[in-house]
Enzyme design. Structure first.
Site, short mmCIF file in Angstrom:
data_model
loop_
_atom_site.label_atom_id
_atom_site.label_comp_id
_atom_site.label_asym_id
_atom_site.label_seq_id
_atom_site.Cartn_x
_atom_site.Cartn_y
_atom_site.Cartn_z
N CYS A 83 0.84 -1.20 0.00
CA CYS A 83 0.00 0.00 0.00
C CYS A 83 0.88 1.26 0.00
CB CYS A 83 -0.99 -0.03 1.16
SG CYS A 83 -2.34 1.17 0.95
N HIS A 193 -3.76 -4.77 -0.77
CA HIS A 193 -3.43 -5.37 0.52
C HIS A 193 -3.52 -6.89 0.41
CE1 HIS A 193 -3.40 -1.78 3.17
NE2 HIS A 193 -4.27 -1.30 2.30
N GLU A 195 -2.90 -9.03 2.67
CA GLU A 195 -3.45 -9.57 3.92
C GLU A 195 -4.96 -9.45 4.00
OE1 GLU A 195 -2.77 -5.27 4.54
OE2 GLU A 195 -1.59 -6.89 3.65
#
Length: 213
Positions: A83, A193, A195
């Site tokens: 990011c 992202h 995750e």
């Protein structure tokens, strides 16, 4: 021997979710959130996360005393930016006229989508928030097992514009096509992202753990 991964804690970033995703992706990895230069130097590989505004991220990284260790790591170790962590690798950002780390040549610009309509008649929103496809523009070990045009999760108003198109590893369409992943030598970075991106995100993290550039 376990590979050790340092997640850089300079006060900006969703560190725990990144750490949890890395540990889930590869339980054998030694994942640590670190806030000391020597811990970055001791690690086998480094993750530079970032959330919020780039001026704040660069200021906090500078004040943390970790910036030099991150730059050192970028020369020799596998380094993954996420990011705003991706944006920080570049020379300059239009957000607050902010100087970046200068590890990759290029700039960071804001979406210019005000007033433009999507195919369904609704207006484009900035920031882009939600799932979008990533088209892989180069073969790379971090894409191993990740389907082309897979959906990843984005939250951002700015994106990188590399000077060298060969550094673009993935592209995404949001009003216009923009660079959503970059790669050069031992550096890889994503605007999205991993995750927050379910199985494909975990796969990318697992690939990073095993990547030997």
């Amino acid at each position: 021997m376990k590979t050790s991964i340092a997640i850089v804690d300079y006060g900006m970033g969703n560190l725990r979710s990144v750490a949890q995703a890395l540990m889930k992706a590869e339980p054998a990895a030694d994942v640590k959130i670190v806030d000391r230069p020597e811990a970055i130097r001791a690690a086998d590989r480094v993750v530079l996360p970032g959330q919020g505004a780039m001026p704040d991220c660069m200021r906090c990284l500078g004040e943390s005393g970790l910036q030099e260790a991150v730059v050192e790591a970028s020369r020799t170790k596998p380094l993954l930016g996420v990011c705003v962590g991706e944006q920080m690798l570049f020379d300059w950002s239009a957000e607050g006229d902010t100087k970046g780390l200068g590890l990759l040549p290029g700039k960071v610009v804001r979406f210019a989508l005000e007033g433009r309509l999507q195919d369904d008649g609704s207006r484009f929103k900035v920031p882009q928030m939600g799932w979008n496809r990533v088209r892989q523009t180069q073969a790379h070990p971090l894409w191993d097992g990740v389907p082309d045009d897979a959906y990843f999760y984005f939250v951002h108003s700015y994106y990188v514009v590399p000077d060298n198109p060969a550094h673009t590893a993935g592209e995404t369409l949001y009003g216009d096509v923009f660079t959503s992943a970059v790669a050069r030598d031992n550096l890889f970075a994503t605007q999205f992202h991993p995750e927050k991106s379910a199985e494909v995100g975990l796969r990318l993290y697992r690939n990073f753990v095993h990547w030997n550039p």
